[in-house]
Motif scaffolding. Structure first.
Motif, PDB file in Angstrom:
ATOM      1  N   LEU A 127      -6.024 -14.469 -10.521  1.00 31.46           N
ATOM      2  CA  LEU A 127      -5.414 -14.332 -11.841  1.00 31.46           C
ATOM      3  C   LEU A 127      -4.537 -13.085 -11.925  1.00 31.46           C
ATOM      4  N   SER A 128      -4.999 -11.988 -11.339  1.00 31.31           N
ATOM      5  CA  SER A 128      -4.227 -10.740 -11.395  1.00 31.31           C
ATOM      6  C   SER A 128      -2.936 -10.849 -10.591  1.00 31.31           C
ATOM      7  N   VAL A 129      -3.033 -11.379  -9.369  1.00 30.10           N
ATOM      8  CA  VAL A 129      -1.845 -11.513  -8.522  1.00 30.10           C
ATOM      9  C   VAL A 129      -0.843 -12.480  -9.148  1.00 30.10           C
ATOM     10  N   THR A 130      -1.319 -13.567  -9.746  1.00 30.23           N
ATOM     11  CA  THR A 130      -0.426 -14.532 -10.398  1.00 30.23           C
ATOM     12  C   THR A 130       0.312 -13.890 -11.564  1.00 30.23           C
ATOM     13  N   ALA A 131      -0.413 -13.111 -12.370  1.00 31.70           N
ATOM     14  CA  ALA A 131       0.211 -12.459 -13.527  1.00 31.70           C
ATOM     15  C   ALA A 131       1.245 -11.424 -13.093  1.00 31.70           C
ATOM     16  N   VAL A 132       0.873 -10.588 -12.132  1.00 31.52           N
ATOM     17  CA  VAL A 132       1.797  -9.547 -11.673  1.00 31.52           C
ATOM     18  C   VAL A 132       2.988 -10.160 -10.941  1.00 31.52           C
ATOM     19  N   GLY A 133       2.742 -11.233 -10.195  1.00 26.93           N
ATOM     20  CA  GLY A 133       3.831 -11.885  -9.468  1.00 26.93           C
ATOM     21  C   GLY A 133       4.889 -12.480 -10.377  1.00 26.93           C
ATOM     22  N   ALA A 134       4.523 -12.789 -11.619  1.00 28.46           N
ATOM     23  CA  ALA A 134       5.481 -13.357 -12.565  1.00 28.46           C
ATOM     24  C   ALA A 134       6.286 -12.284 -13.296  1.00 28.46           C
ATOM     25  N   MET A 135       5.943 -11.021 -13.111  1.00 26.56           N
ATOM     26  CA  MET A 135       6.638  -9.936 -13.801  1.00 26.56           C
ATOM     27  C   MET A 135       7.946  -9.583 -13.095  1.00 26.56           C
ATOM     28  N   GLY A 164      -3.844   7.720  -4.463  1.00 26.12           N
ATOM     29  CA  GLY A 164      -3.199   7.576  -5.761  1.00 26.12           C
ATOM     30  C   GLY A 164      -1.872   8.315  -5.830  1.00 26.12           C
ATOM     31  N   ALA A 165      -1.814   9.507  -5.237  1.00 30.60           N
ATOM     32  CA  ALA A 165      -0.558  10.265  -5.221  1.00 30.60           C
ATOM     33  C   ALA A 165       0.522   9.516  -4.442  1.00 30.60           C
ATOM     34  N   VAL A 166       0.126   8.920  -3.319  1.00 22.21           N
ATOM     35  CA  VAL A 166       1.088   8.141  -2.520  1.00 22.21           C
ATOM     36  C   VAL A 166       1.579   6.937  -3.312  1.00 22.21           C
ATOM     37  N   LEU A 167       0.670   6.224  -3.985  1.00 17.07           N
ATOM     38  CA  LEU A 167       1.054   5.063  -4.782  1.00 17.07           C
ATOM     39  C   LEU A 167       2.003   5.450  -5.909  1.00 17.07           C
ATOM     40  N   THR A 168       1.736   6.585  -6.555  1.00 17.33           N
ATOM     41  CA  THR A 168       2.605   7.044  -7.644  1.00 17.33           C
ATOM     42  C   THR A 168       4.006   7.340  -7.136  1.00 17.33           C
ATOM     43  N   LEU A 169       4.091   8.031  -6.000  1.00 17.44           N
ATOM     44  CA  LEU A 169       5.413   8.344  -5.428  1.00 17.44           C
ATOM     45  C   LEU A 169       6.152   7.081  -5.013  1.00 17.44           C
ATOM     46  N   ARG A 170       5.428   6.117  -4.457  1.00 22.71           N
ATOM     47  CA  ARG A 170       6.062   4.861  -4.051  1.00 22.71           C
ATOM     48  C   ARG A 170       6.615   4.105  -5.250  1.00 22.71           C
ATOM     49  N   GLY A 171       5.951   4.229  -6.404  1.00 23.10           N
ATOM     50  CA  GLY A 171       6.459   3.570  -7.591  1.00 23.10           C
ATOM     51  C   GLY A 171       7.649   4.279  -8.201  1.00 23.10           C
ATOM     52  N   SER A 227       2.937   0.014 -10.914  1.00 21.99           N
ATOM     53  CA  SER A 227       2.543   0.741  -9.702  1.00 21.99           C
ATOM     54  C   SER A 227       2.322   2.224  -9.999  1.00 21.99           C
ATOM     55  N   VAL A 228       3.211   2.799 -10.809  1.00 23.27           N
ATOM     56  CA  VAL A 228       3.054   4.216 -11.177  1.00 23.27           C
ATOM     57  C   VAL A 228       1.781   4.403 -11.995  1.00 23.27           C
ATOM     58  N   PRO A 237      -0.014  -5.104  -7.745  1.00 20.63           N
ATOM     59  CA  PRO A 237       1.329  -4.593  -7.417  1.00 20.63           C
ATOM     60  C   PRO A 237       1.507  -4.307  -5.931  1.00 20.63           C
ATOM     61  N   LEU A 238       0.467  -3.747  -5.285  1.00 19.53           N
ATOM     62  CA  LEU A 238       0.549  -3.508  -3.843  1.00 19.53           C
ATOM     63  C   LEU A 238       0.659  -4.809  -3.074  1.00 19.53           C
ATOM     64  N   PHE A 239      -0.168  -5.770  -3.441  1.00 18.89           N
ATOM     65  CA  PHE A 239      -0.188  -7.051  -2.735  1.00 18.89           C
ATOM     66  C   PHE A 239       1.138  -7.795  -2.907  1.00 18.89           C
ATOM     67  N   VAL A 240       1.632  -7.857  -4.147  1.00 22.82           N
ATOM     68  CA  VAL A 240       2.878  -8.582  -4.418  1.00 22.82           C
ATOM     69  C   VAL A 240       4.059  -7.941  -3.690  1.00 22.82           C
ATOM     70  N   ALA A 241       4.146  -6.604  -3.725  1.00 19.51           N
ATOM     71  CA  ALA A 241       5.245  -5.911  -3.037  1.00 19.51           C
ATOM     72  C   ALA A 241       5.169  -6.136  -1.530  1.00 19.51           C
ATOM     73  N   ALA A 242       3.961  -6.058  -0.968  1.00 19.92           N
ATOM     74  CA  ALA A 242       3.806  -6.266   0.469  1.00 19.92           C
ATOM     75  C   ALA A 242       4.118  -7.709   0.846  1.00 19.92           C
ATOM     76  N   TRP A 243       3.725  -8.654   0.006  1.00 21.33           N
ATOM     77  CA  TRP A 243       3.981 -10.076   0.290  1.00 21.33           C
ATOM     78  C   TRP A 243       5.481 -10.357   0.338  1.00 21.33           C
TER      79      TRP A 243
END
Length: 204
Positions: free
Chosen positions: A54-62, A193-200, A71-72, A131-137
């Protein structure tokens, strides 16, 4: 593969951070030994599928911009979790059993219900995992699957190690050892978390 490392790091933090499911794992191990704790440690493999889908489906539609904002937010949330965990580790005690003695199948069902109704897995997968999964996919499906595999291998594996330590001998998991493990995972979470924030924040 950075996604795999992210999955491993986040899985460790999620696996040893105090919560309802970890308490059930420790309780079962104290009452029934390693085999009882092992069954509870594997509960995420049974309960998380609808949460992830459900989470991946919702984020994938954004739109992409919304995913970057998410992501930030997710990165800052992980930093907060890491700092909070590291602070709590200074005085944390290994979870102790409650009044209810676990019973195999009923206890697993209880763990599944607790995990599905727990807001933390939903929050993690909506603002961090998806967000990580969708971006990587979008870049390489194999990287997304590596993230997912790394996360659950360490999430379940860390709970299995704790179940073994408690079940094998009541004195193996000392307060000092638990605090060191918890503090280390908190620092690791804050770094991730710091790495994820910078990536966003930074353009792709």
């Amino acid at each position: 593969m950075p996604e795999l490392l992210m999955g491993l790091s986040l899985g460790l933090g999620a696996g040893v951070t105090p919560g309802a499911l970890l308490t059930l794992v420790i309780t079962a191990s104290l009452r029934g030994g390693f085999r009882a704790g092992m069954r509870l440690a594997c509960v995420p493999l049974l309960s998380d599928l609808p949460v992830v889908l459900l989470s991946v489906t919702a984020v994938g539609a954004m739109p992409a911009a919304a995913v970057r904002v998410l992501s930030v937010v997710g990165g800052l949330y992980v930093v907060y979790l890491g700092v909070s965990t590291a602070r709590e580790a200074r005085t944390a005690e290994p979870p102790r059993p409650g009044a209810d003695a676990p019973t195999s199948a009923a206890d697993v069902l209880r763990g599944v219900v607790v995990n599905v109704l727990n807001p933390h897995p939903w929050l993690f997968w909506i603002v961090v995992g998806s967000p990580l999964f969708v971006a990587a996919w979008g870049r390489a499906p194999a990287s997304a699957l590596a993230f997912l595999a790394g996360f659950y291998v360490v999430l379940v594996g860390s709970k299995l190690v704790l179940a073994w330590a408690v079940g094998a001998g009541r004195h193996r998991l000392t307060p000092r050892g638990y605090r060191l493990l918890l503090g280390g995972s908190g620092l690791l979470l804050a770094g991730v978390g710091a790495v994820l924030t910078l990536r966003g924040l930074l353009p792709s």
